[in-house]
Design an enzyme around this catalytic site. Structure first.
Site, PDB file in Angstrom:
ATOM      1  N   CYS A  26      12.873  53.106  93.074  1.00 39.13           N
ATOM      2  CA  CYS A  26      12.549  54.522  92.973  1.00 39.13           C
ATOM      3  C   CYS A  26      11.035  54.581  92.818  1.00 39.13           C
ATOM      4  O   CYS A  26      10.513  54.274  91.754  1.00 39.13           O
ATOM      5  CB  CYS A  26      13.237  55.162  91.764  1.00 39.13           C
ATOM      6  SG  CYS A  26      12.703  56.859  91.488  1.00 39.13           S
ATOM      7  N   CYS A  37       9.851  57.684  90.329  1.00 32.20           N
ATOM      8  CA  CYS A  37      10.135  57.674  88.882  1.00 32.20           C
ATOM      9  C   CYS A  37      10.983  56.461  88.543  1.00 32.20           C
ATOM     10  O   CYS A  37      10.503  55.336  88.685  1.00 32.20           O
ATOM     11  CB  CYS A  37      10.737  58.994  88.405  1.00 32.20           C
ATOM     12  SG  CYS A  37      12.136  59.634  89.329  1.00 32.20           S
ATOM     13  N   SER A  38      12.215  56.661  88.115  1.00 34.19           N
ATOM     14  CA  SER A  38      13.032  55.513  87.712  1.00 34.19           C
ATOM     15  C   SER A  38      14.501  55.796  87.968  1.00 34.19           C
ATOM     16  O   SER A  38      15.346  55.395  87.177  1.00 34.19           O
ATOM     17  CB  SER A  38      12.787  55.201  86.238  1.00 34.19           C
ATOM     18  OG  SER A  38      13.000  56.376  85.460  1.00 34.19           O
ATOM     19  N   CYS A  39      14.818  56.481  89.076  1.00 40.87           N
ATOM     20  CA  CYS A  39      16.222  56.726  89.433  1.00 40.87           C
ATOM     21  C   CYS A  39      16.952  55.388  89.528  1.00 40.87           C
ATOM     22  O   CYS A  39      16.422  54.424  90.096  1.00 40.87           O
ATOM     23  CB  CYS A  39      16.309  57.429  90.778  1.00 40.87           C
ATOM     24  SG  CYS A  39      15.510  59.043  90.819  1.00 40.87           S
TER      25      CYS A  39
END
Lengths: 115, 108, 216
Positions: free
Chosen positions: C116, C119-121
């Site tokens: 991702c 962000c941090s999906c």
């Protein structure tokens, strides 16, 4: 229950769909990611803008554009996300891996143009 | 695009393809407050007090320096505070007073 | 990771088990949570419950899904058709964050890698919370620019005739890699196979190997 006027043919099953009801693109379509520069919040990273690829699939359910949700707008017109394939050589002209290597990324339909 | 235009049009989290060093294959068990912070994010999203997308926007709007220097959950909690102020749910003074009250619990 | 200071100057009446006073950001977390509970916008019990939800999601769940897909062709077909539905129906895994799941199958010809960049999906419902490296700049910046070099840093060399597909999450879909079943496991039970599947293999940075286990 309203009676059909006598003599009329069976009404066609054709119904008019509202905007956003149906996906605009289908698997295999050649597309280009739009080039524009929203500020403050966006979900289309800069490295894919202006790049060409193919639609791999329509993401199953229609959703609110998440770029709008960023400012608390959680309702409104629905639309579709598409899983798009872009060759890494298209993204990075100096890419040294295999020419078949590619990116898959979800893009909302307002960012896709016909290639 | 000029450098100052870039500052505005490239969000600090938009780093795909940028130069970066080796991957530090690190991990750490979350501290209890970090896990509570994560749970808080989920609960705020369930109630749409702060949706996931608003949280992302809130982190992005901290700017490059804070995004670069705060830890992951530090960014989240500051973003939550800012969004709750923006929405009129809390005031900066509410938070300052409550933080003082909590700090006082630790003074003998 | 931990940037805040721990002060150990709290002496006078400290009982032996007393912890250090909370840091600045922890205090902010406690304050926001208490204020929201006082205003009845959230319930204190909701946070406790959500921590239990988070604690119940670990790579062991994803490993079960992968092993089932290896031994059950019908499940594999349904998992690849709709990852979320298959996990919900066959394992009772709820998608508490209302994300969709696409399962990406590694084959002789294709190797999948998940990132991702924005962000941090991460597929939290089936893998739990992501490792730190997944959230940090080096991985996010480079996975889409030079995935073969990134994989090499994890010790994974992909032959040039194998296509690398990097999936970058940006919206509602999360990705789980279905790694290749290692050779020499023909007689393994589903449980034995489950024990081989690592978190990192389901992100796509390493293959599943006979010697690895759930902890890496």
């Amino acid at each position: 229950m309203p009676e059909p006027a006598s003599g009329t043919a069976t009404p066609s099953l054709h119904t008019v769909k509202s905007f956003g009801d149906q996906p605009v693109w289908k698997a295999g379509d050649a597309i280009r990611i739009s080039v524009r520069y929203p500020i403050a919040h966006y979900r289309v990273p800069r490295y894919i803008r202006g790049k060409r690829g193919l639609v791999e699939m329509v993401i199953a359910r229609a959703l609110v554009n998440n770029e709008e949700e960023g400012f608390g707008r959680n309702a409104g017109q629905l639309g579709y996300y598409y899983r798009v394939a872009i060759p890494l050589q298209e993204l990075w002209p100096d890419y040294v891996g295999s020419p078949n290597d590619n990116l898959r990324i979800e893009v909302f339909e307002t960012w896709l143009e016909k290639n | 695009m000029t450098p100052t235009e870039q500052l505005v049009t490239r969000l600090p989290n938009d780093i795909g393809g940028l130069e970066a060093g080796r991957i530090q294959q690190t991990d750490h068990p979350l501290e209890p407050w970090e896990k509570r912070c994560h749970a808080l994010a989920d609960v705020l999203d369930y109630h749409k007090i702060i949706s996931t997308e608003e949280k992302r926007r809130g982190v992005e709007s901290l700017g490059g320096k804070m995004v670069g220097e705060l830890t992951y959950y530090e960014r989240w909690i500051v973003a939550f505070a800012n969004i709750l102020f923006q929405k009129g749910v809390l005031t900066p003074d509410d938070l300052a007073k409550k933080m003082e009250e909590i700090a006082a619990r630790w003074k003998g | 990771m931990d940037a805040h200071d721990h002060h150990h100057d709290h002496t006078a009446t400290a009982a032996p088990q007393t912890e250090a006073p909370p840091g600045y950001y922890e205090t902010m977390e406690t304050a926001l949570r208490e204020l929201l509970v006082e205003k009845k916008l959230i319930g204190a019990g909701e946070i406790r419950r959500q921590i239990e939800v988070l604690d119940s999601r670990t790579p062991a769940l994803g490993a079960k899904v992968v092993a089932r897909a290896w031994v059950d062709p019908d499940f594999r077909r349904r998992l690849l058709a709709n990852g979320r539905t298959a996990c919900e129906q066959d394992f009772g895994i709820s998608f508490y964050d209302d994300t969709e799941l696409i399962v990406l199958e590694n084959t002789e010809k294709v190797h999948n890698l998940v990132v991702c960049t924005l962000c941090s999906c991460y597929p939290r419902p089936v893998l739990g919370l992501p490792p730190d490296w997944y959230k940090q700049k080096a991985y996010r910046a480079r996975a889409v620019r030079d995935p073969r070099a990134v994989l090499a840093e994890f010790g994974t060399i992909i032959p040039d005739d194998v296509e690398i597909r990097v999936s970058d999450s940006t919206a509602v879909v999360r990705f789980l890699v279905l790694p290749r079943r290692p050779e020499g496991t023909e007689n393994f039970s589903e449980e034995e196979l489950t024990a081989l599947v690592t978190r990192d293999s389901m992100i796509g940075v390493v293959p599943v190997q006979l010697q690895t286990g759930i902890l890496s």
